[in-house]
Design an enzyme around this catalytic site. Structure first.
Site, PDB file in Angstrom:
ATOM      1  N   GLU A 120      45.377  35.824  50.906  1.00 45.86           N
ATOM      2  CA  GLU A 120      46.767  36.273  51.024  1.00 45.86           C
ATOM      3  C   GLU A 120      47.408  35.612  52.243  1.00 45.86           C
ATOM      4  O   GLU A 120      46.885  35.698  53.343  1.00 45.86           O
ATOM      5  CB  GLU A 120      46.821  37.799  51.161  1.00 45.86           C
ATOM      6  CG  GLU A 120      46.256  38.554  49.960  1.00 45.86           C
ATOM      7  CD  GLU A 120      47.117  38.461  48.699  1.00 45.86           C
ATOM      8  OE1 GLU A 120      48.269  37.964  48.792  1.00 45.86           O
ATOM      9  OE2 GLU A 120      46.632  38.874  47.630  1.00 45.86           O
TER      10      GLU A 120
ATOM     11  N   CYS B 233      46.552  47.542  50.610  1.00 37.57           N
ATOM     12  CA  CYS B 233      46.105  46.222  51.075  1.00 37.57           C
ATOM     13  C   CYS B 233      47.245  45.535  51.833  1.00 37.57           C
ATOM     14  O   CYS B 233      47.079  45.095  52.971  1.00 37.57           O
ATOM     15  CB  CYS B 233      45.673  45.368  49.895  1.00 37.57           C
ATOM     16  SG  CYS B 233      44.133  45.947  49.154  1.00 37.57           S
TER      17      CYS B 233
ATOM     18  N   HIS C  57      41.526  39.145  48.888  1.00 38.28           N
ATOM     19  CA  HIS C  57      41.376  40.052  47.752  1.00 38.28           C
ATOM     20  C   HIS C  57      40.180  39.612  46.903  1.00 38.28           C
ATOM     21  O   HIS C  57      40.033  38.421  46.627  1.00 38.28           O
ATOM     22  CB  HIS C  57      42.633  40.022  46.865  1.00 38.28           C
ATOM     23  CG  HIS C  57      43.530  41.195  47.092  1.00 38.28           C
ATOM     24  ND1 HIS C  57      44.874  41.072  47.404  1.00 38.28           N
ATOM     25  CD2 HIS C  57      43.280  42.527  47.050  1.00 38.28           C
ATOM     26  CE1 HIS C  57      45.399  42.285  47.540  1.00 38.28           C
ATOM     27  NE2 HIS C  57      44.454  43.178  47.337  1.00 38.28           N
TER      28      HIS C  57
END
Length: 206
Positions: free
Chosen positions: A82, A146, A165
């Protein structure tokens, strides 16, 4: 020596009675990151208010070079790096049936904060290692815990955080595969970080 400090996986929530992120983090802990890396591992409850308390406390306790968060995504089929965290749009209830009244992480904070780690570079380098795990990039960590944790961490650390992730276990990767992938990814992240720090230090000397 690298004082890489905290690696945080999440606890159970919703249909994830066993959270693949925590299992993967424990696998990585077994594998280790070499002798010069100081590794602290935490399991983070899926609760907004706990995250808001815990993240600043971790930074204060360890003043790490980097914190890496690992979360599970039921939609993921790859290991996903991410790039950024988002401040606004938190409507999903956590394990305590709570969601922030403001629906944001930090009132008045920037809408989006990028990691100082170049995720494209990390993705290229890990993919070149020929692991049996596919690594991809994302700019949307999903506006649940998250994303909330990532933004909170990025805000606290001025960008010295990363978020990975992982898919649920067996869909398609085993715990061992995820652990090895995390090991390779974090080693590359630390390498990329060290080189960008060298560049920053050089600029300061001139």
């Amino acid at each position: 020596s690298v004082n890489f400090s905290s690696l945080a996986g999440f606890g159970p929530f919703g249909e994830h009675a066993v959270n693949a992120s925590w299992i993967a983090v424990q696998e990585l802990e077994k594998l280790g990151l070499g002798n010069d890396v100081d590794l602290h591992v935490y399991e983070v409850p899926v609760e907004y208010q706990t995250v808001q308390r815990l993240i600043p406390a971790l930074w204060k306790k360890h003043s790490p070079q980097l914190v890496v968060h690992v979360g599970v995504s039921g939609m993921a089929t790859t290991v996903t790096l991410e790039k950024c965290g988002h401040n606004v749009g938190y409507k999903g209830l956590d394990n305590c049936r709570f969601c922030p009244g403001s629906q944001c992480c930090v009132e008045g904070g920037p809408e989006c904060i990028d990691s100082i780690i170049d995720m494209d570079a990390v993705c290229r380098r890990v993919s070149a290692l020929g692991l049996d795990v596919t690594v991809t990039i994302s700019k949307d960590a999903g506006r649940y815990l998250c994303d909330f944790t990532y933004y909170t961490s990025l805000y606290q650390s001025r960008g010295r955080s990363a978020f990975i992730h992982v898919p649920p276990l067996g869909k398609p990767y085993s715990a061992e595969q995820l652990g090895r992938a995390l090991q390779a990814i974090i080693e590359e992240m630390l390498d990329v970080l060290e080189h960008s720090e060298d560049k920053i230090n050089c600029q300061h000397e001139h």
